[in-house]
Design a protein around this motif. Structure first.
Motif, short mmCIF file in Angstrom:
data_model
loop_
_atom_site.label_atom_id
_atom_site.label_comp_id
_atom_site.label_asym_id
_atom_site.label_seq_id
_atom_site.Cartn_x
_atom_site.Cartn_y
_atom_site.Cartn_z
N TRP A 57 0.49 18.35 -0.72
CA TRP A 57 -0.09 17.99 -2.06
C TRP A 57 1.17 17.89 -3.21
O TRP A 57 0.98 17.51 -4.12
CB TRP A 57 -1.03 18.99 -2.36
N ALA A 60 2.47 14.54 -3.09
CA ALA A 60 1.57 13.68 -3.58
C ALA A 60 1.91 13.58 -5.07
O ALA A 60 1.52 12.68 -5.90
CB ALA A 60 -0.02 13.98 -3.11
N ALA A 61 1.71 14.99 -5.64
CA ALA A 61 2.12 15.20 -7.25
C ALA A 61 3.00 14.72 -7.65
O ALA A 61 3.09 14.13 -8.66
CB ALA A 61 1.68 16.60 -7.38
N MET A 64 2.73 10.95 -8.02
CA MET A 64 1.79 10.56 -9.30
C MET A 64 2.63 10.89 -10.44
O MET A 64 2.55 9.85 -11.65
CB MET A 64 0.64 11.69 -9.16
N VAL A 68 3.03 7.52 -13.08
CA VAL A 68 2.64 7.71 -14.31
C VAL A 68 3.66 7.26 -15.32
O VAL A 68 3.58 6.52 -16.44
CB VAL A 68 2.11 9.32 -14.95
N ARG A 81 -10.71 6.07 -9.10
CA ARG A 81 -11.82 6.40 -8.32
C ARG A 81 -11.63 7.45 -7.19
O ARG A 81 -12.35 8.33 -6.81
CB ARG A 81 -12.63 5.20 -7.61
N GLY A 82 -10.33 7.18 -6.53
CA GLY A 82 -9.98 8.05 -5.31
C GLY A 82 -8.90 7.36 -4.79
O GLY A 82 -8.11 6.51 -5.35
N VAL A 83 -8.67 7.84 -3.78
CA VAL A 83 -7.66 7.40 -2.89
C VAL A 83 -8.01 7.45 -1.40
O VAL A 83 -8.69 8.18 -0.78
CB VAL A 83 -6.37 8.46 -2.90
N ASP A 84 -7.65 6.15 -0.72
CA ASP A 84 -7.81 6.07 0.99
C ASP A 84 -6.75 6.01 1.49
O ASP A 84 -5.52 5.94 1.04
CB ASP A 84 -8.52 4.54 1.00
N GLU A 85 -6.67 6.72 2.83
CA GLU A 85 -5.62 6.70 3.81
C GLU A 85 -4.46 7.23 3.54
O GLU A 85 -3.08 6.83 3.41
CB GLU A 85 -5.23 5.20 4.03
N LEU A 86 -4.47 8.28 2.67
CA LEU A 86 -3.60 9.40 2.29
C LEU A 86 -2.94 9.84 3.63
O LEU A 86 -3.42 10.43 4.50
CB LEU A 86 -3.92 10.54 1.35
N ARG A 87 -1.52 9.62 3.85
CA ARG A 87 -0.86 10.03 5.12
C ARG A 87 0.38 10.72 4.89
O ARG A 87 1.39 10.14 4.01
CB ARG A 87 -0.56 8.66 6.06
N TRP A 136 -0.39 5.94 0.57
CA TRP A 136 -1.94 6.20 0.36
C TRP A 136 -2.19 4.77 -0.50
O TRP A 136 -1.36 4.01 -0.78
CB TRP A 136 -2.25 7.27 -0.65
N LEU A 139 -7.27 3.80 -5.57
CA LEU A 139 -8.40 2.89 -6.15
C LEU A 139 -8.31 3.06 -7.67
O LEU A 139 -9.09 3.86 -7.98
CB LEU A 139 -9.77 3.47 -5.53
#
Lengths: 150, 150
Positions: A57, A60-61, A64, A68, A81-87, A136, A139
């Motif tokens: 995580w 991931a941050a 991000m 930004v 809206r979200g994130v798919d397929e985070l690996r 990832w 979305l």
């Protein structure tokens, strides 16, 4: 400022140079992911990782933050809206320097809100050696320049 | 300690009581997600959110902390492959108190490594009012108690 209409499927961006320190790995993990291989160097050496590694995580941050500072700076973003397929593909270690690569893979206007465009992008986080450590599909939502043009 | 063999599809857990302060929202966002509606109260009031809200990655990290303190405590966890269907359903605001609910939705032995069990779980992060603010499907790995039993 780039609006929904200005975004093209297939466009790519590379950005960032985020140096990951041991201190930051420990600080994030103590607050949000206190598993021994993230918070304790000795325990980490005895774990399957063999050394201290960043929380997934946290990785991931960090990505991000680069989003930004980079690709999102000139976009009329309305959030995600979200994130798919985070690996999590490989661990991030103290001393690594990360960058990101993004590619727009799909776009379409929201059916429920014509002022809103949906833009899906693949993100990869990459080390100084070119290894992909995280990926990832984001979305995203981006404002339309001319919402009436349908 | 609970191993792969001890986990049952359908089992649920509820855990946690994480109080989210304005100070923590600002601190996380300044480091990892410096969009104005996460870092600046005045700008947030003029945004679509209408008030300061937590970064979605912050909300995810808070849920991870509750996973580590709760459902993962008695599990022989070997980490996670990733997350599917991460969704930010509602914003998290200063003063919210979050908890998590988890449900095991699938399990199977790794084909490449018989010592490793794959356990997929749905997570929901929930406010004091019962509103779901985040959800995802975690793709976990759990050690097998008796790897030879195939």
């Amino acid at each position: 400022m780039r609006y929904y209409e200005d975004i093209e499927v297939g466009e790519t961006r590379e950005f960032g140079e985020y140096h990951v320190t041991k201190e930051e790995i420990l600080e994030f993990a103590e607050q949000y992911d206190p598993q021994p291989f993230h918070t304790d160097e000795t325990a980490a050496e005895e774990s399957a990782f063999g050394e201290l590694v960043a929380s997934g995580w946290h990785t991931a941050a960090i990505c991000m933050r680069m989003l930004v500072d980079g690709p999102m700076q000139d976009r009329a973003s309305m959030g995600a809206r979200g994130v798919d397929e985070l690996r999590w593909k490989q661990p991030v270690r103290p001393g690594d320097t990360l960058s990101i690569r993004t590619e727009v893979i799909d776009k379409r206007v929201s059916e429920s809100d014509p002022e809103r465009g949906y833009v899906d992008s693949r993100l990869e986080g990459i080390t100084q050696d070119g290894d992909v450590v995280i990926s990832w599909i984001g979305l995203g939502m981006i404002a339309r320049r001319n919402p009436g043009d349908d």
